[in-house]
Motif scaffolding. Structure first.
Motif, mmCIF file in Angstrom:
data_model
loop_
_atom_site.group_PDB
_atom_site.id
_atom_site.type_symbol
_atom_site.label_atom_id
_atom_site.label_comp_id
_atom_site.label_asym_id
_atom_site.label_seq_id
_atom_site.Cartn_x
_atom_site.Cartn_y
_atom_site.Cartn_z
ATOM 1 N N TYR A 23 -6.806 9.012 -2.038
ATOM 2 C CA TYR A 23 -5.726 8.380 -2.794
ATOM 3 C C TYR A 23 -4.837 9.390 -3.515
ATOM 4 O O TYR A 23 -3.874 9.018 -4.175
ATOM 5 C CB TYR A 23 -6.290 7.381 -3.807
ATOM 6 N N PHE A 24 -5.212 10.649 -3.435
ATOM 7 C CA PHE A 24 -4.413 11.687 -4.098
ATOM 8 C C PHE A 24 -4.024 12.714 -3.050
ATOM 9 O O PHE A 24 -4.860 13.472 -2.589
ATOM 10 C CB PHE A 24 -5.227 12.359 -5.213
ATOM 11 N N ARG A 25 -2.781 12.722 -2.668
ATOM 12 C CA ARG A 25 -2.360 13.662 -1.633
ATOM 13 C C ARG A 25 -1.404 14.686 -2.229
ATOM 14 O O ARG A 25 -1.767 15.818 -2.472
ATOM 15 C CB ARG A 25 -1.694 12.904 -0.469
ATOM 16 N N ARG A 60 8.245 8.219 -12.077
ATOM 17 C CA ARG A 60 8.143 9.688 -11.987
ATOM 18 C C ARG A 60 9.232 10.343 -12.839
ATOM 19 O O ARG A 60 8.990 11.321 -13.521
ATOM 20 C CB ARG A 60 8.409 10.145 -10.562
ATOM 21 N N CYS A 84 -2.906 10.236 -17.158
ATOM 22 C CA CYS A 84 -2.777 9.544 -15.859
ATOM 23 C C CYS A 84 -1.948 10.335 -14.858
ATOM 24 O O CYS A 84 -1.647 9.834 -13.770
ATOM 25 C CB CYS A 84 -2.119 8.177 -16.057
ATOM 26 N N SER A 85 -1.574 11.541 -15.214
ATOM 27 C CA SER A 85 -0.711 12.303 -14.302
ATOM 28 C C SER A 85 -1.464 12.673 -13.022
ATOM 29 O O SER A 85 -2.699 12.771 -13.010
ATOM 30 C CB SER A 85 -0.211 13.577 -14.988
ATOM 31 N N PHE A 86 -0.698 12.897 -11.991
ATOM 32 C CA PHE A 86 -1.288 13.292 -10.713
ATOM 33 C C PHE A 86 -2.114 14.558 -10.882
ATOM 34 O O PHE A 86 -3.233 14.664 -10.368
ATOM 35 C CB PHE A 86 -0.170 13.521 -9.685
ATOM 36 N N LEU A 90 -5.428 13.573 -12.787
ATOM 37 C CA LEU A 90 -6.344 12.684 -12.050
ATOM 38 C C LEU A 90 -6.876 13.355 -10.787
ATOM 39 O O LEU A 90 -8.064 13.251 -10.472
ATOM 40 C CB LEU A 90 -5.642 11.374 -11.688
ATOM 41 N N GLY A 121 1.642 13.366 -4.341
ATOM 42 C CA GLY A 121 2.123 12.748 -5.579
ATOM 43 C C GLY A 121 3.540 13.140 -5.971
ATOM 44 O O GLY A 121 3.858 13.178 -7.153
ATOM 45 N N SER A 154 3.520 8.470 3.298
ATOM 46 C CA SER A 154 2.229 8.410 2.616
ATOM 47 C C SER A 154 1.230 7.561 3.418
ATOM 48 O O SER A 154 0.062 7.931 3.587
ATOM 49 C CB SER A 154 2.436 7.825 1.212
ATOM 50 N N ARG A 203 8.160 1.678 -3.919
ATOM 51 C CA ARG A 203 8.498 3.090 -3.695
ATOM 52 C C ARG A 203 9.501 3.142 -2.563
ATOM 53 O O ARG A 203 9.491 2.246 -1.688
ATOM 54 C CB ARG A 203 7.211 3.819 -3.293
ATOM 55 N N PRO A 247 0.809 -1.225 0.000
ATOM 56 C CA PRO A 247 0.000 0.000 0.000
ATOM 57 C C PRO A 247 0.846 1.281 0.000
ATOM 58 O O PRO A 247 1.902 1.342 0.617
ATOM 59 C CB PRO A 247 -0.791 -0.121 1.316
ATOM 60 N N LYS A 248 0.351 2.268 -0.704
ATOM 61 C CA LYS A 248 0.893 3.636 -0.777
ATOM 62 C C LYS A 248 2.158 3.763 -1.617
ATOM 63 O O LYS A 248 2.937 4.711 -1.465
ATOM 64 C CB LYS A 248 1.171 4.230 0.630
ATOM 65 N N THR A 249 2.363 2.838 -2.528
ATOM 66 C CA THR A 249 3.565 2.895 -3.354
ATOM 67 C C THR A 249 3.283 3.371 -4.782
ATOM 68 O O THR A 249 4.186 3.370 -5.616
ATOM 69 C CB THR A 249 4.244 1.509 -3.412
ATOM 70 N N THR A 257 -2.580 3.384 -7.344
ATOM 71 C CA THR A 257 -3.649 4.093 -8.061
ATOM 72 C C THR A 257 -3.146 4.598 -9.420
ATOM 73 O O THR A 257 -3.819 4.466 -10.444
ATOM 74 C CB THR A 257 -4.127 5.295 -7.216
ATOM 75 N N TRP A 258 -1.968 5.139 -9.393
ATOM 76 C CA TRP A 258 -1.348 5.670 -10.622
ATOM 77 C C TRP A 258 -1.130 4.540 -11.628
ATOM 78 O O TRP A 258 -1.484 4.653 -12.815
ATOM 79 C CB TRP A 258 -0.027 6.316 -10.224
HETATM 80 P P1 A3P Z 1 1.543 10.655 -1.457
HETATM 81 O O1 A3P Z 1 0.782 10.333 -0.225
HETATM 82 O O2 A3P Z 1 3.034 10.687 -1.216
HETATM 83 O O3 A3P Z 1 1.086 11.886 -2.140
HETATM 84 P P2 A3P Z 1 -1.427 4.114 -3.554
HETATM 85 O O4 A3P Z 1 -2.168 4.406 -4.797
HETATM 86 O O5 A3P Z 1 -0.563 2.894 -3.635
HETATM 87 O O6 A3P Z 1 -2.305 4.136 -2.359
HETATM 88 O O7 A3P Z 1 -0.361 5.293 -3.374
HETATM 89 C C1 A3P Z 1 -0.795 6.575 -3.067
HETATM 90 C C2 A3P Z 1 0.335 7.549 -3.359
HETATM 91 O O8 A3P Z 1 0.425 7.724 -4.790
HETATM 92 C C3 A3P Z 1 0.026 8.912 -2.785
HETATM 93 O O9 A3P Z 1 1.328 9.473 -2.493
HETATM 94 C C4 A3P Z 1 -0.649 9.611 -3.959
HETATM 95 O O10 A3P Z 1 -0.656 11.006 -3.865
HETATM 96 C C5 A3P Z 1 0.210 9.101 -5.107
HETATM 97 N N1 A3P Z 1 -0.464 9.191 -6.405
HETATM 98 C C6 A3P Z 1 -1.766 8.958 -6.700
HETATM 99 N N2 A3P Z 1 -2.003 9.142 -7.993
HETATM 100 C C7 A3P Z 1 -0.818 9.495 -8.560
HETATM 101 C C8 A3P Z 1 -0.427 9.846 -9.898
HETATM 102 N N3 A3P Z 1 -1.303 9.852 -10.899
HETATM 103 N N4 A3P Z 1 0.871 10.150 -10.105
HETATM 104 C C9 A3P Z 1 1.768 10.148 -9.103
HETATM 105 N N5 A3P Z 1 1.451 9.836 -7.813
HETATM 106 C C10 A3P Z 1 0.175 9.513 -7.540
#
Ligand code: A3P
Length: 301
Positions: A265-267, A204, A238-240, A243, A269, A146, A138, A54-56, A59-60
């Protein structure tokens, strides 16, 4: 397995407990669902399984994989959060504690599923079947920060020091992070045609190159005169920035399977946010465990 009382249990955050099963830590509903996946999931040879801790960047990568395989996703991404297009095997499809009557926009025709199940525990149907596996990782510090933010979105506090101690001890959902990463890393070295291993940082730094590599791995390479434009459009869509600004992803509605809004899920990025949170002692703690766990593996962050 319905009797979980014999499993080791530990608190990880607030009064939430995790269960230790076959070397990894799980929240109970996801442990049950993981076991359902192990017993019942039979991938098609053409399926793609997106795996991650999780959090790596899950979603992207969901958005990217869906776009690569379908060649365009702009419309689908406007109306669906990536988690609706690429459902999770244990968080959405095989959950016992929520109704799973919801039909997923991306399943089964898209043939892309995600899971946080560690490689060591994946069902044999995935390990030995013809389906392909894509793993994203990550750097541990940004993953931790994250995760800390994500968990903190719930109403119970998770003090940073305590969170770091739990992360380094491995007592976080699907932990330990290090064993998780190592499982997929080692398999990607042994079977590079089966397991594609990529880091958030690589993606990235050079998204177009890796989108092309992913397409080649999945046997759907880009070619033709407009190759560069198509790849560029996929990366852009698909960029942060894009999205996170779509209404569907800004919504504060909570899907039943998540209990948090999709916007969680978008903090930020970005890369290196840990520098804003970890003091020298915390950095040292995480550096030490990273060295202990990963040295000699060839995996460097
Ligand atoms: P941060 O909390 O560092 O911003 P997961 O999808 O595995 O839960 O990971 C969430 C992390 O991916 C969050 O990191 C989120 O902001 C980041 N993220 C989501 N969508 C993204 C995108 N399109 N491009 C880059 N990072 C993205």
């Amino acid at each position: 397995m319905d009797d979980y009382s014999s499993l080791p249990v530990e608190k990880w955050w607030g009064d939430e407990h995790l269960y230790h099963w076959r070397g990894f830590w799980f929240r109970l509903p996801y442990l049950q669902a993981t076991q359902e996946v192990l017993n019942n999931f039979n991938p098609l040879p053409s399926d793609v399984i997106l795996t991650s801790f999780p959090k790596t960047g899950t979603t992207w990568l969901k958005a990217l994989l869906y776009s690569i395989i379908n060649r365009s996703s702009s419309d689908s991404l406007i109306t669906n959060n990536p988690h609706e297009l690429v459902p999770s095997l244990e968080l959405q499809i095989h959950r016992r504690d929520i109704a799973t009557t919801h039909s997923f926009a991306g399943s089964p025709s898209a043939g892309i599923f995600s899971t946080h199940i560690p490689y060591q525990l994946l069902p044999q149907t995935i390990k030995t079947g013809e389906c392909q596996v894509v793993y994203i990782t990550r750097n541990p510090k940004d993953t931790f920060v994250s995760l800390w933010h994500f968990v903190g979105k719930s109403n119970k506090p998770w003090p940073l020091e305590m969170a770091l101690e739990r992360f380094c001890s491995g007592v976080v959902p699907y932990g330990s992070y290090f064993d998780h990463v190592l499982g997929y890393w080692k398999e990607s070295l042994v079977k590079p045609k089966k397991v594609f291993f990529i880091s958030y940082e690589e993606l990235r730094d050079n998204p177009k190159t890796h989108v092309k590599r992913l397409a080649e791995f999945l046997d759907c390479p880009f070619n033709g005169e407009d190759e560069e434009d198509v790849v560029e459009e996929i990366v852009r869509s698909c960029s942060f920035e894009r999205l996170s600004n779509l209404e569907v992803n800004k919504s504060s509605d909570c899907p039943t399977w998540l209990k948090l809004p999709y916007n969680s899920y978008f903090r930020q990025g970005g890369m290196g946010d840990h520098k804003n949170y970890l003091d020298p002692e915390m950095n040292k703690r995480i550096d030490t465990i990273t060295h202990e766990k990963l040295h000699g593996s060839g995996l460097v962050f």
